[in-house]
Write an enzyme that holds these catalytic residues in place. Structure first.
Site, PDB file in Angstrom:
ATOM      1  N   CYS A   7     -55.205 -15.346 -63.940  1.00  0.00           N
ATOM      2  CA  CYS A   7     -55.442 -14.258 -64.894  1.00  0.00           C
ATOM      3  C   CYS A   7     -54.194 -13.383 -64.992  1.00  0.00           C
ATOM      4  O   CYS A   7     -53.597 -13.029 -63.971  1.00  0.00           O
ATOM      5  CB  CYS A   7     -56.646 -13.411 -64.472  1.00  0.00           C
ATOM      6  SG  CYS A   7     -57.032 -12.091 -65.646  1.00  0.00           S
ATOM      7  N   TRP A  63     -53.482 -13.362 -71.359  1.00  0.00           N
ATOM      8  CA  TRP A  63     -53.172 -12.672 -72.612  1.00  0.00           C
ATOM      9  C   TRP A  63     -51.666 -12.701 -72.841  1.00  0.00           C
ATOM     10  O   TRP A  63     -50.879 -12.862 -71.916  1.00  0.00           O
ATOM     11  CB  TRP A  63     -53.680 -11.231 -72.559  1.00  0.00           C
ATOM     12  CG  TRP A  63     -53.205 -10.444 -71.381  1.00  0.00           C
ATOM     13  CD1 TRP A  63     -52.024  -9.781 -71.246  1.00  0.00           C
ATOM     14  CD2 TRP A  63     -53.903 -10.245 -70.143  1.00  0.00           C
ATOM     15  NE1 TRP A  63     -51.943  -9.174 -70.017  1.00  0.00           N
ATOM     16  CE2 TRP A  63     -53.079  -9.439 -69.317  1.00  0.00           C
ATOM     17  CE3 TRP A  63     -55.153 -10.652 -69.657  1.00  0.00           C
ATOM     18  CZ2 TRP A  63     -53.457  -9.041 -68.031  1.00  0.00           C
ATOM     19  CZ3 TRP A  63     -55.521 -10.258 -68.375  1.00  0.00           C
ATOM     20  CH2 TRP A  63     -54.683  -9.467 -67.584  1.00  0.00           C
ATOM     21  N   SER A 109     -61.158  -7.821 -68.852  1.00  0.00           N
ATOM     22  CA  SER A 109     -61.844  -8.650 -67.858  1.00  0.00           C
ATOM     23  C   SER A 109     -62.609  -7.733 -66.904  1.00  0.00           C
ATOM     24  O   SER A 109     -62.033  -6.795 -66.354  1.00  0.00           O
ATOM     25  CB  SER A 109     -60.825  -9.472 -67.067  1.00  0.00           C
ATOM     26  OG  SER A 109     -60.052 -10.275 -67.934  1.00  0.00           O
ATOM     27  N   ASP A 117     -57.695 -16.885 -67.695  1.00  0.00           N
ATOM     28  CA  ASP A 117     -58.117 -15.725 -68.478  1.00  0.00           C
ATOM     29  C   ASP A 117     -56.831 -14.932 -68.693  1.00  0.00           C
ATOM     30  O   ASP A 117     -56.480 -14.059 -67.915  1.00  0.00           O
ATOM     31  CB  ASP A 117     -59.152 -14.907 -67.691  1.00  0.00           C
ATOM     32  CG  ASP A 117     -59.668 -13.703 -68.469  1.00  0.00           C
ATOM     33  OD1 ASP A 117     -59.244 -13.509 -69.624  1.00  0.00           O
ATOM     34  OD2 ASP A 117     -60.478 -12.938 -67.912  1.00  0.00           O
TER      35      ASP A 117
END
Length: 693
Positions: free
Chosen positions: A645, A692, A452, A690
């Site tokens: 995020c 992971w 990012s 965003d």
């Protein structure tokens, strides 16, 4: 005939555009395809001029009866497609071909021969989106009224297919790509064989999910198509030819360059997933104040390219494999003496694509093109068993390939890569009889790593900030730490830039100069990937940012942007950042910067911190959110946007739950109603992630 003046031409152009809009219903420009991922004709593996886009025509001319279409973002779906193709050919004698979805048209799927089969291996990207190469296919097949070449009823009654999806259960729209495509194909009358399989990266079971799906699928397909299983024998897709007339110094030999322009020193844009820009690193520094952990801040200069980015986008870093792993691979395959031998790699069947440019060397292939550090696949070990140095090693490889629990205990729980696995199984005996083509076919291509972007394009349009924790993880039962390929590569670059004569990232060394010293002066290959993680178009809207650890990266870009907007006299809404880390003294990222933004934004900016290791009880960002429940609810009632995020499996999921609870408690409604409000916010892009795994 009267001459057209400029006004006439403009009017005609507007009319033509309007007509096109009416008849296409906006589909020509309504697709959300990554603007930075444009096909690059001259890049290696790109579609060639004059190549047919008619899949039926291609199947007929190449004698194929099984097509495996893939939609892939990071290479895993493409790898699974290749594995299905190899297995179909070796076990059942199918004439298979692997197809990138963006390279063919779909309007003639209604002419797909009934005695042939189509396979769809489809990854879901981000928040339920198709991968870049599958956008057009997805828009077409799930459209209200897809237009096919014939007038069949049902439209795809001729099509026999199988489907497997790659997803992550930590995302709300888990495996939505394969689910929606399967639903659309069924609605159009196509006939699925077996179950639509789903692999779960979030649970860490992707590989075993794939293996568990494929065997019953093959059994069902064999029965449907009357296939007879035979003993699977390795049949190479690629031929390796040693080029005795060339050396590694010959100008036509690729030593890691991604395409011909890079080889010739004339690289030019567009720069994308096929064609990286070799970017200077303008600055690099350490962000942590602790000995055993590293977090890097880097400034990547894109001023010499045509690259651009928008705040919230991702930068792709193209890593190289560490020298120690390259040497270990060459050594166990008994190729050390042939490290710089020049070879050509040729496709042995017409639809196969060599995944890198040749002629090249064994060293270049292993260093720049193959994922040699990735955890090894159980299925691949079964393939390599036939080439074991002796019968006892062969028996061990067969057992590892067929017994998932045994494989987990010996190999996967230790995160062993291919060379470590071969070395452990053979106790150091060389594997000199494995055809090198097996590794080109069986290992994934070395993939770019995405980060990012932690800067604002409004503030610094020609410099991209990267914030990355260096992966160096101790694993129980493993003698040495598991090290991330890309982050340790970046650490070595940072060390070199800051005056270290012998850069060594936790014992790893890298070819920092790149092929033929083309990365000299601290350069790194990059491209930019579009993201939908974007600030509201109206800067007066309040925003709630939740970004612990390096999840703060895009939030830094957002706050940079809001500070710039405020300096320019714009009305900026309330901006509240929830940031968490272990200790204020160790890993409080960008601590002094937040104070500077506070000076510019005043009461419009607030930082809420959670230091998990400073008190008797661990405190995380979700706890801080709950403490501010009243204010959070008020901001949401003012149509605030939420951005999350970081870690998907724990943090993001808990934040989602806490926000639902806050809405329920503050508004006096049920928790299910609170969850529904959050779901509606997601659908309206008012809640963006965003994350992971």
């Amino acid at each position: 005939m009267a001459q057209l003046d400029t006004v006439d031409i403009i009017v005609l152009a507007v009319i033509l555009l309007g007509t096109a809009a009416y008849f296409t219903k906006g589909k020509v420009w309504g697709v959300t395809k990554d603007p930075y991922a444009a096909s690059f004709a001259n890049a290696n593996g790109g579609a060639k001029a004059g190549k047919t886009r008619n899949i039926i025509e291609k199947m007929e001319e190449s004698g194929k009866n099984c097509v495996i279409f893939y939609g892939s973002q990071t290479g895993t779906a493409e790898d699974y497609a290749s594995r299905l193709a190899k297995e179909g050919k070796s076990r059942f004698g199918l004439e298979t071909m692997v197809v990138d979805l963006e390279e063919y048209d779909y309007d003639n799927l209604d002419a797909f021969p009934e005695d042939k089969v189509a396979m769809f291996v489809l990854a879901t990207y981000g928040e339920g989106e198709p991968t870049d190469n599958a956008v057009d296919f997805y828009e077409f097949i799930t459209g209200d009224d897809p237009s096919f070449s014939n007038s069949n009823d049902p439209a795809l009654g001729n099509l026999t297919y199988v489907a497997f999806g790659l997803g992550n259960n930590t995302y709300e729209h888990y495996n939505s790509m394969v689910r929606n495509v399967d639903k659309a194909l069924t609605k159009l009358g196509a006939h699925r064989v077996g179950e639509a399989g789903e692999g779960d990266d979030g649970a860490g079971t992707m590989e075993e999910d794939f293996l568990a799906w494929k065997d019953p699928m093959w059994a069902a397909l064999a029965e449907k198509m009357g296939l007879e299983e035979r003993e699977a024998v390795y049949e190479p897709i690629f031929g390796i030819v040693e080029r005795e007339n060339l050396t590694k110094d010959s100008p036509e030999v690729y030593l890691g360059e991604p395409n011909k322009m890079h080889l010739e020193g004339s690289a030019r844009g567009p720069f994308n997933a096929h064609n990286p820009y070799i970017a200077p690193i303008a600055e690099s520094r350490e962000l942590f104040n602790v000995k055993d952990r590293n977090c890097l801040h880097m400034e990547v200069d894109i001023s010499g390219s045509n690259l651009s980015y928008q705040t919230g986008d991702h930068i792709a870093i193209w890593p190289t494999n560490p020298g120690q792993e390259v040497d270990e691979m060459l050594n166990i395959l008994d190729l050390k003496d042939k490290q710089n031998t020049v070879i050509s790699v040729k496709a042995l069947e017409p639809t196969a694509k060599v995944p890198f440019p040749t002629p090249t060397t064994y060293d270049a292939i292993i260093r720049y093109h193959l994922e040699i550090c990735a955890p090894v696949s159980r299925q691949f070990l079964g393939t390599l068993a036939a080439f074991a140095p002796d019968e006892s090693i062969k028996a061990e490889m067969v057992k590892l390939g067929s017994d998932k629990d045994y494989f987990h205990d010996k190999i996967s729980k230790n995160h062993y890569n291919i060379s470590r696995t071969l070395s452990v199984v053979s106790e150091g005996k060389k594997w000199g009889s494995i055809p090198f083509s097996a590794f080109i076919e069986g290992l994934t291509k070395l993939q770019p790593r995405y980060y990012s972007i932690s800067s604002s394009s409004l503030v610094q349009p020609k410099k991209i900030s990267v914030t990355a924790v260096v992966e160096n993880q101790l694993i129980p039962g493993r003698s040495d730490p598991f090290k991330g390929v890309a982050t340790n590569y970046l650490l070595a670059l940072k060390q070199k830039q800051n005056g270290d004569a012998n850069p060594e990232a936790f014992g790893l060394t890298y070819e920092l100069m790149g092929p033929r010293n083309k990365y000299d002066g601290i350069h790194v290959p990059v491209h930019v990937r579009h993201s939908n993680f974007k600030l509201p178009s109206d800067p007066s809207k309040p925003i709630i940012l939740i970004g612990p650890g390096t999840g703060v990266a895009p939030m830094r870009g957002f706050i940079q942007e809001r500070a710039k907007q405020a300096q320019s006299g714009e009305n900026v809404g309330k901006t509240i950042l929830f940031f968490g880390c272990r200790k204020r003294s160790e890993d409080f990222l960008y601590e002094s910067e937040w104070e500077e933004y506070k000076k510019v934004l005043g009461d419009k900016f607030e930082l809420v911190t959670a230091f998990s290791r400073e008190g008797a009880k661990k405190v995380y960002v979700q706890h801080r959110l709950k403490e501010r429940a009243k204010e959070i609810n008020e901001l949401l009632q003012q149509k605030a946007y939420i951005y999350v995020c970081g870690d998907a499996a724990n943090m993001a999921r808990e934040v989602n739950t806490v926000l639902g609870q806050i809405i329920a408690e503050q508004r006096g409604v049920s928790e299910s109603k609170g969850e529904e409000v959050i779901k509606n916010m997601r659908a309206a892009n008012q809640y963006q992630e965003d994350v992971w795994s």
